[in-house]
Write a protein that holds these residues in place. Structure first.
Motif, PDB file in Angstrom:
ATOM      1  N   ASP A 167     -11.503  17.889  43.818  1.00 24.72           N
ATOM      2  CA  ASP A 167     -10.244  19.121  44.183  1.00 24.72           C
ATOM      3  C   ASP A 167     -10.876  20.394  44.439  1.00 24.72           C
TER       4      ASP A 167
ATOM      5  N   ARG B 274      -3.387   9.626  32.915  1.00 22.78           N
ATOM      6  CA  ARG B 274      -4.839  10.236  32.967  1.00 22.78           C
ATOM      7  C   ARG B 274      -5.412  10.529  31.752  1.00 22.78           C
TER       8      ARG B 274
ATOM      9  N   GLY C 255       0.421  12.098  38.913  1.00 26.55           N
ATOM     10  CA  GLY C 255       1.395  11.064  39.200  1.00 26.55           C
ATOM     11  C   GLY C 255       1.044   9.639  38.286  1.00 26.55           C
TER      12      GLY C 255
ATOM     13  N   ASP D 130     -17.546  20.285  30.291  1.00 27.88           N
ATOM     14  CA  ASP D 130     -16.185  20.500  30.439  1.00 27.88           C
ATOM     15  C   ASP D 130     -15.432  21.287  29.491  1.00 27.88           C
TER      16      ASP D 130
HETATM   17  C1  LIG Z   1       1.613  17.030  40.232  1.00 24.25           C
HETATM   18  C2  LIG Z   1       0.468  16.055  40.465  1.00 24.25           C
HETATM   19  C3  LIG Z   1       0.464  14.804  40.947  1.00 24.25           C
HETATM   20  C4  LIG Z   1      -0.366  13.735  41.344  1.00 24.25           C
HETATM   21  N1  LIG Z   1      -0.417  12.602  41.581  1.00 24.25           N
HETATM   22  C5  LIG Z   1      -1.549  12.025  41.882  1.00 24.25           C
HETATM   23  C6  LIG Z   1      -1.537  10.397  41.980  1.00 24.25           C
HETATM   24  O1  LIG Z   1      -0.492   9.966  41.464  1.00 24.25           O
HETATM   25  N2  LIG Z   1      -2.679  10.042  42.337  1.00 24.25           N
HETATM   26  C7  LIG Z   1      -3.754  10.619  42.486  1.00 24.25           C
HETATM   27  O2  LIG Z   1      -4.598   9.908  43.156  1.00 24.25           O
HETATM   28  N3  LIG Z   1      -3.804  11.892  42.731  1.00 24.25           N
HETATM   29  C8  LIG Z   1      -2.922  12.486  42.231  1.00 24.25           C
HETATM   30  N4  LIG Z   1      -2.892  13.942  42.150  1.00 24.25           N
HETATM   31  C9  LIG Z   1      -4.265  14.571  42.425  1.00 24.25           C
HETATM   32  C10 LIG Z   1      -5.250  14.272  41.432  1.00 24.25           C
HETATM   33  O3  LIG Z   1      -4.501  14.611  40.160  1.00 24.25           O
HETATM   34  C11 LIG Z   1      -6.565  15.174  41.548  1.00 24.25           C
HETATM   35  O4  LIG Z   1      -6.984  14.817  43.034  1.00 24.25           O
HETATM   36  C12 LIG Z   1      -7.865  14.718  40.816  1.00 24.25           C
HETATM   37  O5  LIG Z   1      -7.452  14.950  39.281  1.00 24.25           O
HETATM   38  C13 LIG Z   1      -9.084  15.421  41.002  1.00 24.25           C
HETATM   39  O6  LIG Z   1     -10.069  14.979  40.452  1.00 24.25           O
HETATM   40  P1  LIG Z   1     -11.207  16.041  40.079  1.00 24.25           P
HETATM   41  O7  LIG Z   1     -12.176  15.414  39.012  1.00 24.25           O
HETATM   42  O8  LIG Z   1     -11.543  16.793  41.190  1.00 24.25           O
HETATM   43  O9  LIG Z   1     -10.448  17.168  38.960  1.00 24.25           O
HETATM   44  P2  LIG Z   1      -9.657  17.345  37.768  1.00 24.25           P
HETATM   45  O10 LIG Z   1      -9.247  15.726  37.560  1.00 24.25           O
HETATM   46  O11 LIG Z   1      -8.622  18.399  37.830  1.00 24.25           O
HETATM   47  O12 LIG Z   1     -10.853  17.621  36.506  1.00 24.25           O
HETATM   48  C14 LIG Z   1     -11.422  18.776  36.649  1.00 24.25           C
HETATM   49  C15 LIG Z   1     -12.298  18.899  35.267  1.00 24.25           C
HETATM   50  O13 LIG Z   1     -12.773  20.353  35.144  1.00 24.25           O
HETATM   51  C16 LIG Z   1     -12.586  20.908  33.858  1.00 24.25           C
HETATM   52  N5  LIG Z   1     -12.720  22.427  34.214  1.00 24.25           N
HETATM   53  C17 LIG Z   1     -11.720  23.049  34.906  1.00 24.25           C
HETATM   54  N6  LIG Z   1     -12.054  24.501  34.852  1.00 24.25           N
HETATM   55  C18 LIG Z   1     -13.323  24.287  34.098  1.00 24.25           C
HETATM   56  C19 LIG Z   1     -14.272  25.593  33.772  1.00 24.25           C
HETATM   57  N7  LIG Z   1     -14.026  26.556  34.049  1.00 24.25           N
HETATM   58  N8  LIG Z   1     -15.397  25.051  32.946  1.00 24.25           N
HETATM   59  C20 LIG Z   1     -15.718  23.757  32.768  1.00 24.25           C
HETATM   60  N9  LIG Z   1     -14.876  22.677  33.084  1.00 24.25           N
HETATM   61  C21 LIG Z   1     -14.006  22.863  33.644  1.00 24.25           C
HETATM   62  C22 LIG Z   1     -11.109  20.293  33.608  1.00 24.25           C
HETATM   63  O14 LIG Z   1     -10.921  20.558  32.268  1.00 24.25           O
HETATM   64  C23 LIG Z   1     -11.162  18.966  34.050  1.00 24.25           C
HETATM   65  O15 LIG Z   1     -11.610  17.904  33.050  1.00 24.25           O
HETATM   66  C24 LIG Z   1      -1.996  14.519  41.746  1.00 24.25           C
HETATM   67  C25 LIG Z   1      -2.126  16.106  41.332  1.00 24.25           C
HETATM   68  C26 LIG Z   1      -1.143  16.694  40.918  1.00 24.25           C
HETATM   69  C27 LIG Z   1      -0.850  18.326  40.467  1.00 24.25           C
END
Ligand SMILES: Cc1cc2nc3c(=O)[nH]c(=O)nc-3n(C[C@H](O)[C@H](O)[C@H](O)COP(=O)(O)OP(=O)(O)OC[C@H]3O[C@@H](n4cnc5c(N)ncnc54)[C@H](O)[C@@H]3O)c2cc1C
Length: 406
Positions: free
Chosen positions: A295, A108, A47, A36
């Motif tokens: 995401d 989070r 949220g 990461d």
């Molecule tokens: C304003 C807002 C409100 C939200 N509210 C909610 C809610 O209340 N409930 C809910 O379920 N969802 C909510 N979401 C959606 C939720 O935050 C995401 O869907 C969730 O975090 C996705 O998880 P993920 O593991 O795919 O990505 P992320 O949680 O974004 O994790 C990605 C990881 O990759 C790392 N990373 C990024 N780029 C690189 C790179 N180049 N090299 C190495 N590592 C990297 C980052 O540091 C991070 O740790 C919300 C989103 C937003 C923007």
């Protein structure tokens, strides 16, 4: 120059998607690397609301979410219609406090770190933080991953891409474009001293007439503070020329109900924004020895903005697909995409329909008015959280027709 980390499987990103993939791989006895760019614990703009789907995914991974972190049980959601009428909907129609709460709220910074600690506690996981991967080349059946200076940091046969909404890999290698109709912008603020927080920690979604189909949210937090924010589809942010940060403060200062509740409120952190890639359209989630998770694969619910649960579900499915691939080289990783959409597509489609329903002010007002006086309808809406077939009724004209005479 230090030599690159070499691994059979590398997970890029240790958010809920990446950490869930890691825990599932470890549960299946498979060694892997996870990297990461951040140092943990790290914040994620969100949220902070975790639905029943998150609880289910934690159970699948063998994790009790109450371990060591501040969480607040949540028992339901309050919808506030554009005309100001509110409908309180328990996540379960027959709410019994003897049961575990269907959902919870956790910052989070705490939740993601808890998941990561569970991942790195397993001997199969090697975790490296502050590894920011920006460029990728596929050479002789292996992925070479570079930082922004072009230095080779990771060399792996398989990649699980879980680096979130701004994924470099998804955009530049998998070719997933950011389409404003299928993407939203959201901003989050932490406040203390917000009054009128809902009983039983119901989360609040305010569909304000000037802001639909986006919404203003107030989610209570374990420390007595509140997570407050707004989110709106990016094409509408652009066409309505909205500055989201200004809009948030404007609503808090001027909206007749909100301004009373925020009279003594104090902002406790900077207001921050981030993108939400919606799953309102199917994407190609697999390619040459890689899988897109969470995401990075655009899997956020387009009505509720919920993405943590879908990230975890896709992470678990990615790990399972990897396990099949390692035991049978002829296994096609494309099955991963089929499995993810088999689990999520029906709900994503429904939520896309509900998003367009939320844009119709009169229909929204009418539905909420009707539900506050009609127990059959309010129970149906409550059941919607547990049962997709019931949610499906909302998109059928016959549903509204029947209500007219009820
Ligand atoms: C304003 C807002 C409100 C939200 N509210 C909610 C809610 O209340 N409930 C809910 O379920 N969802 C909510 N979401 C959606 C939720 O935050 C995401 O869907 C969730 O975090 C996705 O998880 P993920 O593991 O795919 O990505 P992320 O949680 O974004 O994790 C990605 C990881 O990759 C790392 N990373 C990024 N780029 C690189 C790179 N180049 N090299 C190495 N590592 C990297 C980052 O540091 C991070 O740790 C919300 C989103 C937003 C923007």
């Amino acid at each position: 120059m230090t030599p690159p980390f070499i691994s059979n499987i590398c997970i890029i990103g240790a958010g809920p998607g990446g950490s869930s993939a890691s825990i599932q791989l470890s549960n299946q006895g498979i060694d892997h690397l996870m990297v990461d760019k951040a140092a943990f614990p790290r914040d994620k703009i969100c949220g902070d609301a975790c639905s029943g789907k998150v609880v289910d995914a934690l159970n699948t991974l063998g994790i009790n979410h109450y371990q060591n972190i501040p969480t607040l049980d949540s028992w339901g959601v309050t919808f506030i219609a554009p005309n100001g009428n509110a409908l309180r909907v328990p996540f379960k129609p027959d709410m019994d406090k003897a049961d575990k709460a269907p959902g919870f709220i956790s910052k989070r910074i705490d939740f993601d770190n808890m998941l990561l600690q569970n991942a790195i506690a397993q001997k199969q996981c090697t975790f490296k933080e502050k590894i920011d991967l920006r460029a990728f080349e596929y050479v002789d059946g292996r992925w070479k991953c570079f930082d922004k200076n072009g230095d080779l940091l990771v060399d792996a046969q398989y990649l699980i891409i879980a680096d979130g909404a701004q994924s470099m890999f998804a955009r530049h290698i998998a070719g997933i474009k950011q389409e404003p109709k299928h993407f939203a912008a959201g901003i989050r603020a932490y406040y203390k001293n917000v009054t009128g927080l809902e009983k039983d920690n119901f989360i609040e979604l305010h569909f304000l007439k000037e802001f639909i189909p986006g919404y203003f949210w107030v989610f209570p937090l374990p420390n007595g503070q509140a997570n407050v924010g707004i989110g709106l589809r990016s094409d509408l942010v652009k066409s309505r020329k909205i500055d989201l940060k200004k809009k948030l403060f404007e609503l808090i200062d001027q909206h007749p109900v909100l301004k009373e509740r925020f009279k003594d409120a104090e902002l406790v952190d900077n207001v921050k924004g981030f993108g939400l890639p919606f799953g309102s359209k199917k994407r190609k989630l697999t390619g040459e020895n890689y899988l897109l998770v969470g995401d990075a694969g655009s899997l956020i619910d387009p009505f509720t903005g919920e993405g943590i649960g879908n990230a975890m579900i896709s992470g678990i499915e990615a790990a399972k697909a990897m396990a099949f691939k390692l035991s049978d080289a002829t296994y096609s990783l494309e099955a991963y995409e089929t499995n993810v959409y088999r689990k999520l597509w029906k709900e994503l489609q429904l939520s896309t329909k509900l998003q367009s329903l939320a844009n119709q002010k009169w229909l929204f007002n009418w539905l909420i008015n009707k539900a506050t006086t009609n127990t059959t309808l309010s129970t149906t809406i409550s059941n919607m959280f547990m049962d997709l077939d019931i949610r499906d009724q909302l998109k059928r004209p016959s549903f509204y027709f029947k209500l007219l005479f009820n």
